[in-house]
Design an enzyme around this catalytic site. Structure first.
Site, mmCIF file in Angstrom:
data_model
loop_
_atom_site.group_PDB
_atom_site.id
_atom_site.type_symbol
_atom_site.label_atom_id
_atom_site.label_comp_id
_atom_site.label_asym_id
_atom_site.label_seq_id
_atom_site.Cartn_x
_atom_site.Cartn_y
_atom_site.Cartn_z
ATOM 1 N N HIS A 109 0.844 -1.205 0.000
ATOM 2 C CA HIS A 109 0.000 0.000 0.000
ATOM 3 C C HIS A 109 0.877 1.252 0.000
ATOM 4 C CE1 HIS A 109 -3.300 2.702 1.632
ATOM 5 N NE2 HIS A 109 -2.215 3.340 2.049
ATOM 6 N N GLU A 110 1.828 1.293 0.907
ATOM 7 C CA GLU A 110 2.671 2.486 1.018
ATOM 8 C C GLU A 110 3.553 2.675 -0.214
ATOM 9 O OE1 GLU A 110 2.104 4.655 3.155
ATOM 10 O OE2 GLU A 110 0.856 3.490 4.523
ATOM 11 N N HIS A 166 1.791 4.307 -3.106
ATOM 12 C CA HIS A 166 1.707 5.773 -3.087
ATOM 13 C C HIS A 166 2.809 6.365 -3.977
ATOM 14 C CE1 HIS A 166 -1.551 6.618 -0.393
ATOM 15 N NE2 HIS A 166 -1.023 5.951 0.615
ATOM 16 N N TYR A 201 -3.647 14.976 -2.706
ATOM 17 C CA TYR A 201 -4.009 14.266 -1.478
ATOM 18 C C TYR A 201 -5.041 15.034 -0.654
ATOM 19 C CZ TYR A 201 -3.268 10.733 2.094
ATOM 20 O OH TYR A 201 -3.443 9.702 2.978
ATOM 21 N N GLU A 256 -5.757 6.994 -1.841
ATOM 22 C CA GLU A 256 -5.737 5.963 -0.797
ATOM 23 C C GLU A 256 -6.312 4.642 -1.294
ATOM 24 O OE1 GLU A 256 -4.657 5.441 2.317
ATOM 25 O OE2 GLU A 256 -3.508 7.286 2.137
ATOM 26 N N ASP A 282 -8.922 14.890 8.118
ATOM 27 C CA ASP A 282 -8.372 13.829 7.270
ATOM 28 C C ASP A 282 -8.289 14.285 5.812
ATOM 29 O OD1 ASP A 282 -7.397 11.257 6.609
ATOM 30 O OD2 ASP A 282 -9.429 10.523 6.177
ATOM 31 N N HIS A 306 -9.012 8.876 4.064
ATOM 32 C CA HIS A 306 -8.963 7.493 4.549
ATOM 33 C C HIS A 306 -10.360 6.937 4.810
ATOM 34 C CE1 HIS A 306 -4.822 8.814 5.609
ATOM 35 N NE2 HIS A 306 -4.526 7.569 5.292
#
Length: 315
Positions: free
Chosen positions: A73-74, A77, A88, A97, A174, A179
């Site tokens: 996942h990271e 990005h 973002y 996300e 957020d 998210h």
């Protein structure tokens, strides 16, 4: 350290084997990882040049290197940053996300050779609340049901546009709910994968990947949904099972593909035309109506390809 190394390697190998993408930038970028970051640090993240892994506090999180989907996942990005560059915040941020969740889950499924119906579709299940079983950070199958515990409460993700959460575009909000609202496109991908069947990194993954490549920094949910429908048609054929699965998935989460609505209404009107024509002394048989419908479908397909071609050009 071995888990971090393995996670970085699996993600890199996945992108190369499935999408012929050489690392995050497509040009062999080195993947560096930094483990044991801080003290009881409850996060893992890509900082633009390396992966950072915290060990967790043992209450909310444990060692982040235990979760392959979190690692992928990271790192995704980074892929997004170097392709569409999705901003973002608000819907583009939630889409950012979601893309990371989609490919994070696909890397885990690919490593385990799981079909779409065998996968758990959970993100971070291995590292989230280690003393509470059966929960995760997010559920792509059932957004809003990943967790429900006294410490954090209930998972706030929506699974449909009717439940979209409007939050301020601030850190406390957020960044507009990036998210939270990511649950909507997450479920759309899950439904697409289940609808097509087999391995989700095949047709569904290729549809989403090419759609990411065709997106821009401000792409929103509707625009991305439309792009996935166009790309499914380009890759697998107009009206193919893959394209219909995409159409159905987005509809179920409350997003209708733009061009399909117009054609549907026009087709319905044309099917009613013979009755009206008879009243006007112009009896038009079913074969003629069918011919017109087929002609319009061809025109739409040509227009679809033209729009997709324009979208894929650099802006």
């Amino acid at each position: 350290m071995n888990r971090a190394f393995s996670g970085l390697g699996n993600t890199r190998e996945f992108y190369k084997e499935i999408f012929d993408r050489d690392s995050l930038d497509g040009h062999g970028m080195a993947l560096n990882g930094y483990v044991h970051y801080g003290a009881a640090y409850n996060n893992a993240f890509w900082d633009g040049s390396e992966m950072i892994f915290g060990d967790g506090d043992g209450v909310l999180f444990t060692d982040f290197t235990k979760s392959l989907d979190v690692i992928a996942h990271e790192l995704t990005h980074g892929v997004t940053e170097l392709t569409a560059g999705l901003e973002y915040h608000n819907q583009s941020g939630a889409l950012n996300e979601s893309i990371s969740d989609v490919f994070g889950s696909l890397v885990k499924q690919w490593a385990g050779k799981q079909t779409a119906d065998q996968a758990d579709w959970l993100i971070g299940a291995e590292v989230f609340t280690p003393d509470i079983g059966g929960d995760a950070l997010r559920s792509m199958r059932e957004p809003g049901k990943a967790y429900n515990n006294p410490t954090l409460g209930r998972d706030p993700q929506p699974d449909n546009m009717s439940k979209y959460v409007n939050l301020p575009d601030t850190d406390d909000g957020d960044n507009g709910g990036v998210h939270i609202n990511s649950g909507i496109p997450n479920r759309a991908f899950y439904l697409t994968a289940i609808g097509i069947g087999g391995f989700a990194w095949e047709a569904p993954g290729h549809i989403w990947y090419t759609s990411l490549q065709a997106s821009t920094p401000t792409t929103n949910f509707q625009e991305f949904a439309d792009t996935t429908y166009l790309k499914a048609g380009q890759l697998y054929g107009s009206q193919s099972a893959e394209q219909q699965a995409v159409l159905s998935a987005w509809k179920e989460v409350g997003i209708r593909i733009s061009g399909v609505r117009a054609l549907s209404g026009t087709t319905a009107r044309m099917r009613r035309q013979p009755v009206a024509a008879m009243g006007n002394g112009r009896d038009e048989d079913g074969a003629e109506v069918a011919r017109k419908i087929e002609q319009m479908s061809g025109q739409l397909a040509a227009l679809t390809k033209e729009v997709a071609s324009l979208r894929s050009k650099p802006h």
